[in-house]
Design a protein around this motif. Structure first.
Motif, mmCIF file in Angstrom:
data_model
loop_
_atom_site.group_PDB
_atom_site.id
_atom_site.type_symbol
_atom_site.label_atom_id
_atom_site.label_comp_id
_atom_site.label_asym_id
_atom_site.label_seq_id
_atom_site.Cartn_x
_atom_site.Cartn_y
_atom_site.Cartn_z
ATOM 1 N N UNK A 155 36.611 194.822 -7.956
ATOM 2 C CA UNK A 155 35.157 194.719 -7.958
ATOM 3 C C UNK A 155 34.584 195.446 -6.753
ATOM 4 N N UNK A 156 35.300 195.378 -5.637
ATOM 5 C CA UNK A 156 34.922 196.082 -4.420
ATOM 6 C C UNK A 156 36.158 196.743 -3.840
ATOM 7 N N UNK A 157 35.935 197.746 -3.004
ATOM 8 C CA UNK A 157 37.013 198.442 -2.319
ATOM 9 C C UNK A 157 36.463 198.929 -0.989
ATOM 10 N N UNK A 158 37.283 199.673 -0.250
ATOM 11 C CA UNK A 158 36.828 200.171 1.041
ATOM 12 C C UNK A 158 35.563 201.010 0.903
ATOM 13 N N UNK A 159 35.440 201.729 -0.215
ATOM 14 C CA UNK A 159 34.322 202.632 -0.453
ATOM 15 C C UNK A 159 33.238 201.882 -1.211
ATOM 16 N N UNK A 160 32.134 201.568 -0.546
ATOM 17 C CA UNK A 160 31.063 200.819 -1.182
ATOM 18 C C UNK A 160 30.755 199.540 -0.432
ATOM 19 N N UNK A 161 29.951 198.697 -1.052
ATOM 20 C CA UNK A 161 29.603 197.414 -0.457
ATOM 21 C C UNK A 161 30.831 196.508 -0.353
ATOM 22 N N UNK A 162 30.894 195.687 0.683
ATOM 23 C CA UNK A 162 31.802 194.551 0.661
ATOM 24 C C UNK A 162 31.254 193.551 -0.349
ATOM 25 N N UNK A 163 32.051 192.546 -0.697
ATOM 26 C CA UNK A 163 31.590 191.569 -1.675
ATOM 27 C C UNK A 163 30.370 190.811 -1.161
ATOM 28 N N UNK A 164 30.394 190.413 0.110
ATOM 29 C CA UNK A 164 29.247 189.689 0.671
ATOM 30 C C UNK A 164 27.985 190.540 0.619
ATOM 31 N N UNK A 165 28.127 191.852 0.815
ATOM 32 C CA UNK A 165 26.964 192.738 0.761
ATOM 33 C C UNK A 165 26.543 193.041 -0.673
ATOM 34 N N UNK A 166 27.492 193.025 -1.603
ATOM 35 C CA UNK A 166 27.185 193.284 -3.005
ATOM 36 C C UNK A 166 26.201 192.254 -3.550
ATOM 37 N N UNK A 167 26.297 191.021 -3.054
ATOM 38 C CA UNK A 167 25.421 189.958 -3.551
ATOM 39 C C UNK A 167 24.237 189.717 -2.625
ATOM 40 N N UNK A 225 29.821 185.274 -5.193
ATOM 41 C CA UNK A 225 31.072 185.732 -4.587
ATOM 42 C C UNK A 225 32.263 185.088 -5.285
ATOM 43 N N UNK A 226 32.157 183.816 -5.563
ATOM 44 C CA UNK A 226 33.243 183.124 -6.248
ATOM 45 C C UNK A 226 33.396 183.633 -7.682
ATOM 46 N N UNK A 227 32.275 183.922 -8.336
ATOM 47 C CA UNK A 227 32.355 184.466 -9.692
ATOM 48 C C UNK A 227 33.154 185.764 -9.724
ATOM 49 N N UNK A 228 32.833 186.664 -8.818
ATOM 50 C CA UNK A 228 33.528 187.952 -8.802
ATOM 51 C C UNK A 228 35.011 187.781 -8.488
ATOM 52 N N UNK A 229 35.319 186.981 -7.474
ATOM 53 C CA UNK A 229 36.714 186.820 -7.078
ATOM 54 C C UNK A 229 37.523 186.097 -8.149
ATOM 55 N N UNK A 230 36.940 185.062 -8.743
ATOM 56 C CA UNK A 230 37.662 184.330 -9.783
ATOM 57 C C UNK A 230 37.857 185.198 -11.021
ATOM 58 N N UNK A 231 36.827 185.937 -11.417
ATOM 59 C CA UNK A 231 36.979 186.831 -12.568
ATOM 60 C C UNK A 231 38.095 187.835 -12.318
ATOM 61 N N UNK A 232 38.105 188.404 -11.122
ATOM 62 C CA UNK A 232 39.125 189.379 -10.758
ATOM 63 C C UNK A 232 40.523 188.790 -10.869
ATOM 64 N N UNK A 233 40.703 187.584 -10.381
ATOM 65 C CA UNK A 233 42.030 186.975 -10.340
ATOM 66 C C UNK A 233 42.460 186.388 -11.676
ATOM 67 N N UNK A 234 41.514 186.152 -12.566
ATOM 68 C CA UNK A 234 41.844 185.512 -13.834
ATOM 69 C C UNK A 234 41.807 186.479 -15.008
ATOM 70 N N UNK A 235 41.529 187.754 -14.742
ATOM 71 C CA UNK A 235 41.589 188.783 -15.781
ATOM 72 C C UNK A 235 43.019 189.270 -15.932
ATOM 73 N N UNK A 236 43.363 189.764 -17.123
ATOM 74 C CA UNK A 236 44.648 190.436 -17.307
ATOM 75 C C UNK A 236 44.615 191.774 -16.571
ATOM 76 N N UNK A 237 45.759 192.183 -16.036
ATOM 77 C CA UNK A 237 45.828 193.392 -15.235
ATOM 78 C C UNK A 237 46.282 193.055 -13.833
ATOM 79 N N UNK A 238 46.210 194.029 -12.950
ATOM 80 C CA UNK A 238 46.631 193.849 -11.557
ATOM 81 C C UNK A 238 45.403 193.717 -10.676
ATOM 82 N N UNK A 239 45.168 192.551 -10.088
ATOM 83 C CA UNK A 239 43.981 192.387 -9.243
ATOM 84 C C UNK A 239 44.169 193.026 -7.878
ATOM 85 N N UNK A 240 43.118 193.663 -7.385
ATOM 86 C CA UNK A 240 43.095 194.204 -6.029
ATOM 87 C C UNK A 240 41.897 193.628 -5.292
ATOM 88 N N UNK A 241 42.189 192.919 -4.215
ATOM 89 C CA UNK A 241 41.147 192.329 -3.379
ATOM 90 C C UNK A 241 40.850 193.271 -2.226
#
Length: 709
Positions: free
Chosen positions: A452-464, A509-525
């Motif tokens: 959902x976020x990476x080094x390039x772009x907003x941090x998660x706290x800034x995204x919301x 923030x919790x929505x994004x992180x939980x969605x990321x961790x509970x989706x199929x695929x490889x999560x990257x935080x």
């Protein structure tokens, strides 16, 4: 000092462990090559490399060993209009150096053309002055006690990646000893390893650690190239992250970092930049490749070889079509695997590496060679599947064995949780592993690196917290960085005391992180998101080597609560194989009944219809995962079984009553982004109330299981 012919292989400076060092440098178009040995006082001694084998200039110098500093002067035509830019007044870096003496000293010169001239075509004029601003190569002793180091035995579907920066991660941590902050040994320190282990990630992905260059225009502004996407040495760990002043010691320290992380069961993945170098376009500096053999290493414009192809926005693109440049990259990758024990690579702007004349070619030489290489093909290979050239967005088009940063996952999740309509269909694909992108070519769900976020772009706290970027500190009048962020400030731009806005941001923030961790695929935080890291709305902090870019480890209770939430959600991920499928869903029935391996549900409990998927107002849905439908086996070959799970997402701005499936007697709450302490059960067929902007994960109650916070 005795000079013997030596060998053309291996390239670089290789100590024989006893009497001296073999030096070998490739240059097809040079007429003469001089090795320059530099002593501790800066005195130079030139050594002519008279042997030339298959365009490799080589010689064995007796009486030198580890710690010896060196560079090259390369002679040949000065003919920029023919693509040749030889100037022996430039001291040049060895492309194969395993360590460097320091960083670029711009004040000592770094240009092969006459940058002081007023001539508009001054890049055609050879620099008449000495240019010695490059760091010197350092001969290393490669020996190291790995102590039976082995890569962690992490099954690919169970991988959780933590993207981070060596300095940013460690610089402000109060428990890291001051002398280790910002260094490889800082990452290896007990508090950092403990944090990563307790978080539950299985791999760290380090932003570039190859030797890089601070752009002069940034230094003139008092800034730095903090991220490091400006590589000049593909074999050398950057000297900036060394603890202490012992020349070349960064090699040993990097190995200590890898060994410490491996002991904790954490893999090391390097973000590598093989698409361009720090030398820029025809007006850029000459550090190494340009002065050694310009047409070999760079893509030059046909008919106008004075100029460079630029698919990266940095001024040049490496000429991966040339066998020697391919060898450079492959030798570099093998070196980091075999000698430095890294476990994989993330390739920056990887589409550039696949380019033919003007098109991205999946079957280019680069991928063909990697596919057949017995060493490189066996580690984790991750592509950033785009570049800046025409047709450069190649998500879903990389070959088998390659995983990809899934930019479509990022955009879909941001749109959904922002409340945009019309994304339900994409949401279903992204939650279930993006089969539309990766199934048809033999890849698996874990080929999708979800983020959902990476080094390039907003941090998660800034995204919301921000609708707009705030990059004023970069000195470009807020013109840099992306304007397409798909962010939502939850009702107020930036810092606020409004309790409703703050509560919504916490939930998002919790929505994004939980969605990321509970989706199929490889999560990257993105590193720091688990502790609410902010960059003050800066979405392009590439030049902020300061408190903007460094992690703030002074956690208040709100940020500690977020960290506890992430740790707990990752534990749930690890305990449920249904969240880590290695195969795509088939939609088939399980146990001969009406339950399928995956089912999509509306809030009324009925299956989603085609109209529901295409309805722009569909902002709440459920994904049922059958525990007996994992379709995988464990390491002993036994079928994997799990509990039935139900993931419910309410992206709307209102509360929703969701009917839980009646084919199970009861459902236990595992995750609720509206309440970190939620627990209890909901009967099958009963309604559960999901507040606006809330995610919940339920487990069918077949037996008791608890998840401590």
């Amino acid at each position: 000092m005795r000079i013997r012919p030596g060998n053309a292989y291996p390239l670089g400076a290789t100590w024989d462990g006893r009497t001296g060092v073999n030096f070998a440098l490739y240059s097809e178009h040079a007429s003469r090559v001089e090795l320059v040995l530099v002593d501790a006082d800066g005195g130079e001694r030139g050594v002519q490399l008279r042997e030339r084998t298959a365009f490799v200039w080589h010689g064995f110098v007796e009486g030198v060993g580890p710690g010896q500093r060196y560079g090259y002067r390369v002679y040949g035509p000065w003919a920029p209009d023919e693509g040749l830019r030889f100037n022996p007044r430039n001291l040049l870096m060895d492309p194969y150096a395993k360590a460097f003496s320091g960083v670029t000293r711009w004040e000592d010169g770094a240009f092969s053309y006459d940058i002081a001239s007023d001539d508009p075509d001054r890049d055609r004029l050879a620099n008449p002055r000495e240019s010695r601003g490059v760091p010197l190569g350092v001969v290393i002793d490669p020996s190291f006690d790995w102590q039976d180091d082995r890569a962690p035995n992490t099954r690919v579907p169970k991988t959780i990646i933590y993207e981070t920066h060596v300095k940013g991660l460690t610089m402000r941590h109060p428990e890291v000893p001051p002398e280790l902050r910002g260094t490889y040994l800082g990452v290896a320190s007990t508090p950092i390893v403990r944090h990563l282990s307790e978080l539950g990630v299985t791999a760290v992905e380090l932003l570039p650690v190859h030797q890089f260059v601070d752009d002069k225009f940034l230094l003139d502004r008092g800034l730095r190239n903090y991220w490091g996407y400006n590589t000049i040495g593909f074999f050398a760990p950057d000297v900036r992250y060394r603890s202490g002043h012992r020349v070349g010691d960064e090699v040993r320290q990097f190995k200590e970092m890898v060994r410490a992380l491996h002991r904790a069961g954490i893999e090391v993945i390097l973000d590598v930049v093989y698409n361009h170098t720090a030398e820029g376009n025809h007006l850029g500096p000459t550090f190494s490749f340009r002065g050694i053999d310009n047409p070999t290493y760079y893509r030059l414009v046909p008919g106008e070889p004075r100029y460079y192809f630029d698919y990266t926005g940095t001024g040049n693109s490496l000429n991966v079509r040339h066998p020697q440049t391919l060898q450079l990259i492959m030798d570099s990758l093998r070196y980091w695997i075999l000698e430095m024990h890294v476990d994989g690579f993330r390739f920056d702007l990887a589409a550039t590496l696949a380019r033919g004349l003007y098109e991205v070619d999946q079957l280019s030489s680069f991928f063909t060679i990697i596919h057949q290489d017995p060493v490189i093909s066996q580690v984790k290979l991750i592509a950033e599947p785009w570049d800046l050239g025409e047709g450069g967005y190649q998500v879903g088009n990389f070959p088998v064995r390659w995983a990809e940063w899934n930019g479509k996952y990022r955009d879909t999740m941001r749109s959904f949780w922002r409340g945009d309509g019309g994304v339900a269909g994409d949401l279903g694909y992204r939650l279930s592993g993006s089969s539309d992108l990766y199934q048809s070519d033999g890849r698996r769900p874990y080929s999708s690196i979800n983020f959902v976020t990476a080094h390039d772009g907003f941090t998660l706290a800034d995204l919301v917290a921000h609708d707009h970027k705030h990059n004023e500190a970069n000195g470009e009048d807020n013109r840099d960085g992306s304007d397409h962020n798909l962010s939502w400030n939850c009702g107020a731009e930036g810092p606020t005391d409004d309790p409703e806005v703050l509560a919504l941001r916490r939930r998002q923030q919790r929505n994004f992180l939980a969605t990321l961790l509970l989706s199929q695929g490889t999560p990257m935080i993105a590193g720091g998101d688990e502790i609410g890291r902010t960059q003050g709305g800066n979405n392009n902090a590439y030049c902020q080597d300061n408190a903007i870019g460094w992690y703030d480890w002074e956690l208040d209770e709100e940020r500690r609560a977020l960290l506890r939430f992430v740790r707990r959600t990752i534990r749930i991920y690890h305990e449920h194989p249904a969240l880590q499928r290695s195969k795509f869903f088939k939609g088939r029935k399980i146990r001969g009944g009406d339950v399928h391996d995956i089912m999509w549900l509306r809030p009324d409990g009925e299956p989603m219809s085609d109209d529901d998927w295409h309805n722009p107002s569909t902002l709440c849905l459920g994904m049922f995962l059958a525990g007996h439908g994992v379709d995988d086996v464990d390491d002993d070959g036994e079928p994997i079984r799990d509990d039935d799970l139900l993931l419910v997402l309410n992206g709307s701005h209102v509360a929703v009553e969701f009917v839980l499936p009646g084919f199970r007697g009861a459902w236990e709450v595992l995750v609720d982004t509206a309440d970190d302490h939620a627990q209890g059960r909901v009967g099958g067929g009963d309604r559960a109330t999901l507040p606006a902007k809330t995610l919940a994960l339920y487990r069918a109650v077949d037996h008791e299981r608890t998840y401590a916070t």
